[in-house]
Design an enzyme around this catalytic site. Structure first.
Site, short mmCIF file in Angstrom:
data_model
loop_
_atom_site.label_atom_id
_atom_site.label_comp_id
_atom_site.label_asym_id
_atom_site.label_seq_id
_atom_site.Cartn_x
_atom_site.Cartn_y
_atom_site.Cartn_z
N ARG A 1 12.60 4.68 -18.68
CA ARG A 1 12.19 3.63 -18.72
C ARG A 1 11.93 2.88 -19.76
O ARG A 1 11.97 1.55 -19.71
CB ARG A 1 10.08 4.71 -19.44
CG ARG A 1 9.84 4.91 -18.29
CD ARG A 1 8.47 5.60 -18.50
NE ARG A 1 7.72 6.41 -17.87
CZ ARG A 1 7.65 7.05 -17.79
NH1 ARG A 1 7.74 8.05 -19.15
NH2 ARG A 1 7.07 8.41 -17.18
N GLY A 2 13.03 2.91 -20.35
CA GLY A 2 13.07 1.98 -21.98
C GLY A 2 13.56 0.78 -21.05
O GLY A 2 14.04 -0.32 -21.10
#
Lengths: 629, 381
Positions: free
Chosen positions: B291-292
């Site tokens: 997600r980062g």
């Protein structure tokens, strides 16, 4: 034109500009004074203005509005029962027992105060109604209890602490405020007024900008009441005294008195206690008679240094002496008398509980009610009873699809509900468990131990997100025990408060346990299960009265421990001394616990020790009370 | 009270304003979480943003505000809902392209804390069920938020299961309803915006990192800034209409900027080098999962689009790194240094300079110039 009493003035301002000022929180025991203030406020509102008292223990759905069951069943179509704030549109909402307000009710109030509207999204209903109200919250929390939600206080202009025998100094007169709304709007606000308030608000108290905006609005109102067309220095000062000072903002000297020496700061503090007689007596017959001698130099304020006072003189143009400030001397004196002696007052007036949910728990009561309370999150099939409430919309929804099948020839559209259709409300309680850390911060190991406990509290807090647990922290050292951290789930608050804990001094174990017991009892009353974690090396040398002496100290500690034990409160005792301390075993037994020796307790080991199941042994029937010399 | 405060008139809070704009440019960013002090204009900003966005085209009469086919709207492929394609479309007359089209403002749905699940996801239409025995679906707030914003003030006080549900739907872009004999799915693409005050309780970490961007707002401590806030607030309170007129031009500039950026978004170049850089940063900070990286990529691209850059540069990365990553760092309660500082440190170590420490973001690359408030903190009076 201005009333000589600040509380009367606050009520007048609110009556003149309810929407702009948001409302007031009346702090202190209720009774005639608070009622008198409300009556005065109401008497100054235009006739026909809505005035609604929110019932104590109002349910969240009554606040937001929801389905009107009776009307819905009668008519066969959904009928909305507007929430109370919408019913009070254009008027005032009085909120008794604001210190015990339900978190969800708070949330509704915040929305209404922010938007002037109320949305309903429940029971299949959807509406957005006008709800421009001012809120008058009656907060009767005692000094040591969490007060009304901070978020609510942030959204009203006035925090009012009335003297016990307060009564308004004049008769209510709505005509007096005729056309005030337009006048208030027309008042000019010079830049230096804005600057003065902005600067003042940075010197202390909460940094939030809302109160400052309220102060500005109040200054405008004061100017309008005076019949002036522009905000002057004295309006700013008075507004700051009414709005900002109760929030811990140090008030500069009144305009024209900027040079007042501050040698008597102590006296100003003392005057707080004397405020009551002055205003109190005023409630008796002739108001004018009792006014204090017009002092050439009103008492200087409690907290500011000459430099600051000078700076203020620059910001706010000094009123030339002789032409006189527009403020009645008596009003100035009364305002100054109200000023808090810093610490105590700041703590007292800021809600110890903090946020919406901190203070938002319901009344105490048997825990049986657990599934009746809390937020309604949905419904599941089942019959009501034993504390479970029928969820009517869900039940109707379940029954609806079957109606054509269940129709009996000839009988017209009678609703047929069978047992299988029944749904009950599913509710969750926001928090059910609270860990009270009682930490011995005395002696040489204090610093190290505090560091460890601080870590453990934080770790436990991270763990407890899922479980929605709370923690609070009692620290005892020297001759006192303090609630350092009121119940919270906020990591931010924990970190901020734990930073820079003091340590050292004697060991008032009994005091620490007494404070712990008090908190545990508060928790029980709130329907929250307390759990105590005591960290100490078990060498008390200060007794319950704060006096030195090992024998008395031990005896007192055992007495309080027995009281904890008698309430079947879960206690963990962690012995943090270098060698196990036999006295701690005895103490732990009094509380139905067992001492665990953790010589080199570090944060992670404390956390592990807490994760272990509690000792299974039953609570000893009667704890030994012998003292060890 | 009804006219929102103009977005461009919000003083300071550059990072928050930037994050909201990025989310408006790329709705797939995953929403914004705004955490901070009381009275810092969190709700004001979110509500103002909705008033600012250009209107969208919708199929008339569609409960989900479906986009007519080939809409330029970047909210995603214009999958038409069952109403627009189904036999019941009736008046809508079936064929894509011929659907009656309507222009309306971007939906901005406020989720009240007391909302019940049935109103959020939608439920059986009780009235119709009772009156004519038909089993029909009554769309809820998720349907109304489609292609717009869903805003939750005090998100930290909302029930976990509702937050969970909202995040799920926000991520999948589809609301699947299986209740009360109803079985339906409908498009629900929206930007989730949550705000709250950490003093009132944190958000659970597992919910935290599902928000795309996370910004921290603080009460301004600078006297001049506070004065400006008060002054504008006062002006707005006295005469909202006049105030909004005064800010009309600025609002228009931001609106146009957003609209252009949406159009440019697909053409912004993202090089492999950039991806390597983003991954390197995530590894250096120990960010779990993908997600980062994804957020870094999308946020940087949206920023590039806002600044009318052809390609994403390391400067864009540095500008969006704090809001993209600060809520994804593993929280070590014993480490006192804040997430933002750790990110800035990591950026420096990678030679990216990063935004000035303390400022969080909103550095020179952060777009305050071309689309931020022209009358912001630097140009007051």
């Amino acid at each position: 034109m201005l009333p000589p009493d600040p509380h009367t003035l606050a009520a007048l301002l609110l009556a003149a500009d309810p929407e702009g000022l948001g409302g007031a929180v009346l702090l202190g025991p209720g009774g005639p004074a608070a009622e008198g203030w409300c009556r005065f406020l109401r008497g100054n509102l235009p006739e026909g203005t809505a005035w609604r008292r929110v019932p104590v223990g109002v349910t969240p759905d009554r606040m937001t509005g929801g389905i009107d069951l009776g009307a819905t069943l009668r008519s066969g179509r959904r009928v909305l029962l507007p929430g109370i704030p919408a019913e009070a549109d254009g008027g005032v909402l009085v909120l008794p027992s604001a210190e015990r307000i339900h978190a969800e009710v708070t949330a509704t109030l915040l929305e209404v105060l922010d938007r002037g509207r109320l949305r309903v999204e429940r029971d299949g209903l959807s509406a957005d109604l006008a709800a421009r109200v001012a809120v008058v919250a009656l907060d009767e929390a005692r000094d040591d209890e969490p007060g009304s939600p901070e978020a609510l206080r942030d959204r009203v202009a006035f925090l009012v602490t009335l003297p016990p025998r307060w009564a308004p100094e004049e008769m209510p007169d709505p005509d007096r405020l005729l056309g005030s709304a337009a006048r208030i709007r027309a008042v000019e606000v010079p830049d230096r007024a804005v600057r003065a308030l902005a600067e003042m608000s940075l010197r202390g108290g909460s940094p939030s900008l809302r109160p400052v905006a309220f102060a500005l609005r109040a200054a405008r109102g004061i100017a309008a009441l005076r019949g002036a067309s522009s905000v002057e220095a004295e309006d700013v000062w008075l507004a700051a005294a009414l709005v900002l000072a109760p929030r811990g903002v140090p008030l500069p000297a009144p305009p024209g008195e900027a040079g007042a020496e501050e040698g008597e700061a102590e006296d100003a503090g003392d005057m707080e206690g004397n405020a009551a007689p002055e205003t109190g007596e005023a409630s008796e017959p002739p108001p004018g008679a009792e006014s204090p001698p017009p002092s050439p130099s009103p008492p200087p304020e409690a907290a500011s240094d000459p430099a600051e006072a000078d700076a203020d003189a620059d910001d706010a143009p000094p009123t030339p002496p002789g032409t006189g400030t527009a403020l009645p001397d008596r009003l100035v004196a009364a305002v100054l008398a109200l000023l808090p002696d810093e610490d105590a007052a700041v703590i007292r007036r800021r809600g110890a509980g903090g946020g919406v949910r901190g203070a938002g728990r319901g009344r105490g009561g048997p825990q049986v009610e657990a599934h009746e309370r809390g937020r309604r999150v949905g419904a599941h099939p089942g019959a009501p009873g034993r504390g479970r409430r029928l969820d009517l919309p869900a039940t109707l929804r379940a029954a609806a699809p079957w109606q054509p099948l269940r129709q009996v020839e000839g009988e017209n559209s009678r609703l047929r509900v069978t047992r299988e259709d029944l749904h009950v409300q599913r509710r969750v309680r926001p928090s059910t468990r609270r860990t009270i850390f009682a930490v011995d911060a005395s002696g040489s190991q204090a610093l190290r131990r505090l560091g460890e406990v601080k870590g453990a509290v934080e770790l436990l807090l991270v763990d407890s997100y899922r479980a929605r647990e709370e923690v609070c922290l009692v620290v005892f050292r020297d001759r006192e025990a303090k609630l350092l951290l009121p119940p919270t789930r906020s990591l931010t608050r924990v970190k901020r408060l734990l930073r820079g804990l003091p340590g050292g001094g004697g060991t008032p174990l009994a005091l620490g346990l007494a404070e712990t017991l008090r908190l545990a009892e508060v928790s029980l009353r709130e329907g929250v299960t307390p759990r105590v974690v005591l960290l100490t090396d078990g060498r008390p040398n200060v007794d319950a009265a704060g006096r030195g002496g090992r024998a008395r100290a031990r005896e007192d500690a055992l007495v309080v421990a027995a009281a904890l034990g008698a309430r079947s409160i879960e206690v963990r005792v962690l012995d943090t001394g270098l060698r196990p301390e036999p006295f701690l075993d005895e103490l732990a037994r009094c509380m139905g616990a067992r001492a665990r020796h953790l010589p080199f307790a570090d944060a992670r080991r404390i956390r592990r020790a807490l994760a272990d199941p509690p000792p299974g042994e039953p609570v000893p029937s009667h704890p030994g009370m012998k003292s060890h010399g | 009270m009804t006219l929102p405060f103009p977005f461009s008139a919000i003083v300071g809070q550059d990072e928050m304003k930037l994050a909201l704009q990025l989310a408006a440019v790329d709705a797939t960013l995953g929403g914004v979480l705004v955490f901070g002090d009381r009275g810092t204009g969190k709700s004001t900003a979110v509500r103002a943003l909705a008033g600012l966005l250009p209107p969208i085209e919708v199929v008339e009469g569609c409960p989900y505000a479906c986009a007519p086919v080939r809409s330029a709207d970047s909210a995603g492929p214009a999958g038409l809902c069952a109403v627009c394609t189904g036999p019941h479309a009736g008046a809508l007359n079936g064929k894509p392209g011929t659907l009656p089209v309507l222009k309306r403002s971007v939906p901005m749905v406020d989720l009240p804390l007391g909302a019940t699940e049935d109103r959020v996801v939608g439920t059986l239409d009780l009235e119709r069920a009772l009156l004519d025995g038909t089993r029909s679906f009554e769309p809820g707030l998720l349907a109304r938020a489609n292609r717009g914003f869903l805003y939750i003030d005090e998100v930290n006080l909302l029930d976990d299961h509702l937050v969970d549900l909202l995040l799920d739907v926000a991520a999948s872009g589809e609301n699947v309803v299986e209740r009360e004999g109803i079985s339906i799915r409908h498009p629900a693409r929206f930007v989730l915006v949550g705000s709250g005050n950490p003093e009132e309780g944190d958000l659970r970490p597992q919910l935290l990192d599902r928000f795309g961007l996370s910004v921290e707002v603080g009460t301004p401590r600078d006297v001049e800034e506070r004065i400006e806030v008060l002054r504008r607030r006062d002006a707005y309170d006295r005469d909202p209409d006049a105030f909004r007129r005064r800010w009309g031009a600025q609002e228009g500039r931001i609106r146009n900027g957003l609209e252009r950026a949406r159009g440019r978004l697909p053409t912004v170049d993202v090089s492999d080098d950039f991806l390597r850089l983003a991954s390197g940063l995530c590894v250096a900070l120990g960010v779990d999962g993908l997600r980062g990286e994804l957020t870094l990529l999308r946020a940087a691209r949206a920023l590039a689009a806002l600044e009318d850059a052809k390609a994403v540069t390391p400067a864009h990365l540095a500008a969006v790194a704090p809001p993209s990553l600060r809520h994804r760092l593993r929280r070590d309660p014993l480490d006192e240094s804040g997430s933002t500082e750790r990110i800035v440190r990591a950026l420096r170590e990678m030679g990216l300079g990063g935004p000035e420490a303390g400022a969080g973001s909103g550095g020179p690359a952060a777009g305050g110039t071309s689309n931020g408030s022209p009358d912001g903190i630097h140009a007051r009076r």
